[in-house]
Design a protein around this motif. Structure first.
Motif, PDB file in Angstrom:
ATOM      1  N   THR A  29      -8.623  -1.610  -7.061  1.00 26.15           N
ATOM      2  CA  THR A  29      -7.860  -1.377  -8.299  1.00 26.15           C
ATOM      3  C   THR A  29      -6.908  -0.178  -8.184  1.00 26.15           C
ATOM      4  OG1 THR A  29      -9.609   0.062  -9.118  1.00 26.15           O
ATOM      5  CG2 THR A  29      -9.737  -2.292  -9.706  1.00 26.15           C
ATOM      6  N   GLN A  30      -6.961   0.518  -7.066  1.00 28.30           N
ATOM      7  CA  GLN A  30      -6.061   1.658  -6.893  1.00 28.30           C
ATOM      8  C   GLN A  30      -4.667   1.161  -6.533  1.00 28.30           C
ATOM      9  OE1 GLN A  30      -6.779   5.015  -7.434  1.00 28.30           O
ATOM     10  NE2 GLN A  30      -8.421   3.899  -8.425  1.00 28.30           N
ATOM     11  N   PRO A  31      -3.605   1.891  -6.890  1.00 27.70           N
ATOM     12  CA  PRO A  31      -2.239   1.507  -6.501  1.00 27.70           C
ATOM     13  C   PRO A  31      -2.047   1.773  -5.006  1.00 27.70           C
ATOM     14  CG  PRO A  31      -2.219   3.637  -7.580  1.00 27.70           C
ATOM     15  CD  PRO A  31      -3.630   3.129  -7.675  1.00 27.70           C
ATOM     16  N   PRO A  32      -1.010   1.191  -4.423  1.00 28.30           N
ATOM     17  CA  PRO A  32      -0.749   1.425  -3.004  1.00 28.30           C
ATOM     18  C   PRO A  32      -0.651   2.917  -2.685  1.00 28.30           C
ATOM     19  CG  PRO A  32       0.678  -0.301  -3.825  1.00 28.30           C
ATOM     20  CD  PRO A  32      -0.002   0.286  -5.025  1.00 28.30           C
ATOM     21  N   ARG A  33      -1.010   3.275  -1.466  1.00 26.65           N
ATOM     22  CA  ARG A  33      -0.994   4.684  -1.054  1.00 26.65           C
ATOM     23  C   ARG A  33       0.320   5.380  -1.414  1.00 26.65           C
ATOM     24  NH1 ARG A  33      -4.551   7.114   1.549  1.00 26.65           N
ATOM     25  NH2 ARG A  33      -6.250   6.173   2.736  1.00 26.65           N
ATOM     26  N   GLY A  34       0.182   6.558  -2.000  1.00 24.69           N
ATOM     27  CA  GLY A  34       1.373   7.370  -2.292  1.00 24.69           C
ATOM     28  C   GLY A  34       2.107   6.966  -3.546  1.00 24.69           C
ATOM     29  N   GLN A 131      13.566   5.205  -9.750  1.00 17.62           N
ATOM     30  CA  GLN A 131      12.471   5.468  -8.807  1.00 17.62           C
ATOM     31  C   GLN A 131      13.030   5.531  -7.390  1.00 17.62           C
ATOM     32  OE1 GLN A 131       9.282   2.487  -8.517  1.00 17.62           O
ATOM     33  NE2 GLN A 131       7.763   4.117  -8.571  1.00 17.62           N
ATOM     34  N   CYS A 132      12.630   6.555  -6.664  1.00 20.34           N
ATOM     35  CA  CYS A 132      13.096   6.747  -5.289  1.00 20.34           C
ATOM     36  C   CYS A 132      11.890   6.845  -4.360  1.00 20.34           C
ATOM     37  CB  CYS A 132      13.946   8.015  -5.187  1.00 20.34           C
ATOM     38  SG  CYS A 132      15.476   7.902  -6.141  1.00 20.34           S
ATOM     39  N   TRP A 133      12.098   6.469  -3.113  1.00 23.64           N
ATOM     40  CA  TRP A 133      10.969   6.272  -2.214  1.00 23.64           C
ATOM     41  C   TRP A 133      11.143   7.017  -0.881  1.00 23.64           C
ATOM     42  CZ3 TRP A 133       6.724   3.178  -3.462  1.00 23.64           C
ATOM     43  CH2 TRP A 133       6.821   2.489  -4.667  1.00 23.64           C
ATOM     44  N   ARG A 134      10.005   7.344  -0.259  1.00 21.94           N
ATOM     45  CA  ARG A 134      10.015   7.811   1.122  1.00 21.94           C
ATOM     46  C   ARG A 134       8.772   7.270   1.791  1.00 21.94           C
ATOM     47  NH1 ARG A 134       8.563  14.123  -0.165  1.00 21.94           N
ATOM     48  NH2 ARG A 134       6.486  13.743  -1.059  1.00 21.94           N
ATOM     49  N   TYR A 135       8.863   7.075   3.103  1.00 22.38           N
ATOM     50  CA  TYR A 135       7.661   6.640   3.820  1.00 22.38           C
ATOM     51  C   TYR A 135       7.224   7.800   4.689  1.00 22.38           C
ATOM     52  CZ  TYR A 135       4.037   3.997   6.022  1.00 22.38           C
ATOM     53  OH  TYR A 135       2.801   3.566   6.411  1.00 22.38           O
ATOM     54  N   MET A 138       0.678   9.406   5.910  1.00 16.99           N
ATOM     55  CA  MET A 138      -0.194   9.908   4.852  1.00 16.99           C
ATOM     56  C   MET A 138      -0.963  11.158   5.284  1.00 16.99           C
ATOM     57  SD  MET A 138       0.611   8.533   2.246  1.00 16.99           S
ATOM     58  CE  MET A 138      -0.490   9.202   1.036  1.00 16.99           C
ATOM     59  N   THR A 139      -0.690  11.632   6.527  1.00 15.36           N
ATOM     60  CA  THR A 139      -1.434  12.834   6.964  1.00 15.36           C
ATOM     61  C   THR A 139      -1.282  13.941   5.912  1.00 15.36           C
ATOM     62  OG1 THR A 139       0.589  13.321   8.173  1.00 15.36           O
ATOM     63  CG2 THR A 139      -1.297  12.530   9.448  1.00 15.36           C
ATOM     64  N   ARG A 140      -0.069  14.003   5.326  1.00 20.54           N
ATOM     65  CA  ARG A 140       0.120  15.090   4.358  1.00 20.54           C
ATOM     66  C   ARG A 140      -0.271  14.657   2.959  1.00 20.54           C
ATOM     67  NH1 ARG A 140       6.028  17.386   5.816  1.00 20.54           N
ATOM     68  NH2 ARG A 140       5.631  18.588   3.949  1.00 20.54           N
ATOM     69  N   GLY A 141      -0.621  13.352   2.806  1.00 19.24           N
ATOM     70  CA  GLY A 141      -1.134  12.898   1.511  1.00 19.24           C
ATOM     71  C   GLY A 141      -0.174  13.074   0.364  1.00 19.24           C
ATOM     72  N   ARG A 142       1.110  13.213   0.671  1.00 14.21           N
ATOM     73  CA  ARG A 142       2.056  13.388  -0.430  1.00 14.21           C
ATOM     74  C   ARG A 142       2.447  12.030  -1.025  1.00 14.21           C
ATOM     75  NH1 ARG A 142       6.790  17.563   0.803  1.00 14.21           N
ATOM     76  NH2 ARG A 142       7.422  16.028   2.347  1.00 14.21           N
TER      77      ARG A 142
END
Ligand SMILES: Nc1ccc(Br)nc1
Length: 446
Positions: A29-34, A131-135, A138-142
């Motif tokens: 149920t969680q949204p996609p990472r980040g 809405q703007c995006w970056r990939y 996830m090491t920095r979990g931002r």
């Protein structure tokens, strides 16, 4: 059983399959990472903030635009080593097209301006909230997405454009309860760096890359900046010159270094004069260490900051007179800023100034008998057509429940449709603010 897990709730059970289904067969149920979900209470805060963004833009006579979150990758491919392009959320779609989720709104703005070409009346003053995006690994979990408010002026070559944009930023800060004691706006010009670099004979084609590297000074420190500049072939003596220019603390010192006739000195002097006229000069701080990390800036640059220095830049912007040319079009002077939805909320939260807009309705309408539901629905429809927000109770409920429900919804009125009153063509209206109750003709209710 539901258990709170991280930021969201999941059904008890561990994720067992790549699809994210738990061993109980439940989806993750969680949204996609980040990425973030906006529950109603989050959405009320977001709508409040975006409402403030739009109110400021409207106060400045700007028109709203938008463009797809998905853009052609070529719009964002730049060779200046920017973080924003290093972290592009790009991929190949099912038609083998190279596409990307937009990391910023400015290239889309440029594309729309080019699309209109000479038919676009200038100056154009446009704003967007997108809405703007970056990939990012996830090491920095931002986060990988945020919403950004942009205001841009096309067709004004003088710093009057930047002065107007800074006034809009100040107005936003004031509207959300921040003063010049809480936040400020650092202001400089890339023409400072340009002048210093030309004094040291650095080729103009290295300008954008040098700016991107120098912008990282606070993050990676002087040694790494020097080594990255050296990799660009920028001599240590030049680096000293660049870094000493960036440590100046006044326009007088800048004039001593570059001469009073330098464009940087003239632009910034004029900008501070205009700020005086607007009445926001105390919000500005001349800081030549501000270069911003976007390759396309060509002149004045600025960034909003919290004076306690706890947070990342609140917003940032500047002049970018050569972006249209970079896209193969004719250049037009452009200036603008981006203002994200995350740092400002962190700052307001820390300052105890974050509002918590409640869910409320004007009226709760409740039929006290199943046979009166058509009557109650009719009353609700009429009130809604009259502009009131109405919660119509949809199940058989007693008056006590309805009363508690109306209070929970912060309603102004509770309209009870009861058999005996209805026989007289009336309903009972409880004014929940004045604690008054009246029986009124149903047809008179607005
Ligand atoms: N450019 C960009 C996009 C998304 C986030 Br989160 N931060 C910066």
């Amino acid at each position: 059983t539901l258990k709170a897990a991280g930021e969201g709730r999941t059904v008890a059970g561990k994720i067992t399959e790549p699809t994210g289904k738990t061993d109980k067969g439940m989806i993750d149920t969680q949204p996609p990472r980040g990425t973030r979900d906006f529950f109603p209470e989050d959405m009320r805060l977001r709508n409040w903030l975006f409402g403030e963004f739009a109110a400021v833009s409207t106060a400045f006579g700007f028109e709203q635009f938008d463009a797809p979150v998905l853009e052609s990758e070529e719009l964002f491919v730049r060779k200046a080593g920017e973080e924003i392009t290093d972290q592009l959320y790009n991929f190949e779609d099912k038609g083998q097209r190279r596409v990307a989720l937009r990391p910023e709104l400015t290239p889309s703005l440029a594309r729309l301006v080019l699309q209109r070409g000479k038919t676009l009346p200038l100056p154009a003053k446009w704003f967007a909230i997108g809405q703007c995006w970056r990939y990012e690994r996830m090491t920095r979990g931002r986060r990988r997405e945020h919403y950004q408010w942009n205001m841009d002026i096309v067709g004004v070559s003088g710093v009057e454009a930047e002065a107007e944009l800074l006034a809009a930023v100040v107005m936003l800060f004031e509207r959300v309860g921040l003063s010049s004691r809480d936040v400020g706006i650092k202001v400089s010009s890339r023409k400072v760096l340009q002048s210093v670099m030309s004094q040291f004979g650095v080729p103009p084609e290295s300008f954008a890359k040098v700016c991107v590297i120098v912008d990282k000074l606070d993050k990676i420190g002087r040694v790494k900046v020097e080594s990255e500049l050296a990799d660009l072939g920028v001599a240590p003596s030049t680096i000293d010159g660049v870094l000493s220019a960036m440590s100046l603390t006044s326009l007088e010192q800048l004039a001593d270094l570059l001469g009073p006739n330098s464009e940087a000195v003239q632009d910034l002097t004029r900008l501070f004069q205009l700020a005086e006229g607007y009445g926001y000069k105390e919000w500005l701080v001349f800081d030549p260490s501000v270069v911003r990390g976007l390759a396309y800036y060509t002149g004045v640059v600025f960034e909003g900051f919290d004076r306690e220095g706890k947070l990342r830049a609140i917003c940032g912007g500047g002049r970018y007179d050569r972006l249209l040319g970079a896209f193969g079009g004719d250049n037009a002077p452009m200036a603008g800023f981006g203002f994200g939805d995350a740092v400002i909320v962190e700052l307001l939260k820390e300052s105890g100034k974050l509002p918590a807009p409640p869910h409320r309705v004007d009226d709760v309408v409740v039929p006290l008998d199943a046979s009166l539901r058509p009557a109650a629905s009719g009353i609700a429809s009429r009130l809604r057509r009259g502009g009131r927000s109405v919660d119509l109770v949809l199940e058989a409920k007693k008056m006590k429940w309805a009363f508690k429900h109306a209070e929970k919804l912060n309603a102004s009125r509770l309209v009870l449709v009861g058999a005996s009153e209805w026989e007289r063509g009336n309903v009972v209206v409880k004014d929940l603010a004045k604690f008054e109750q009246m029986e009124v003709p149903a047809d008179s209710l607005v």
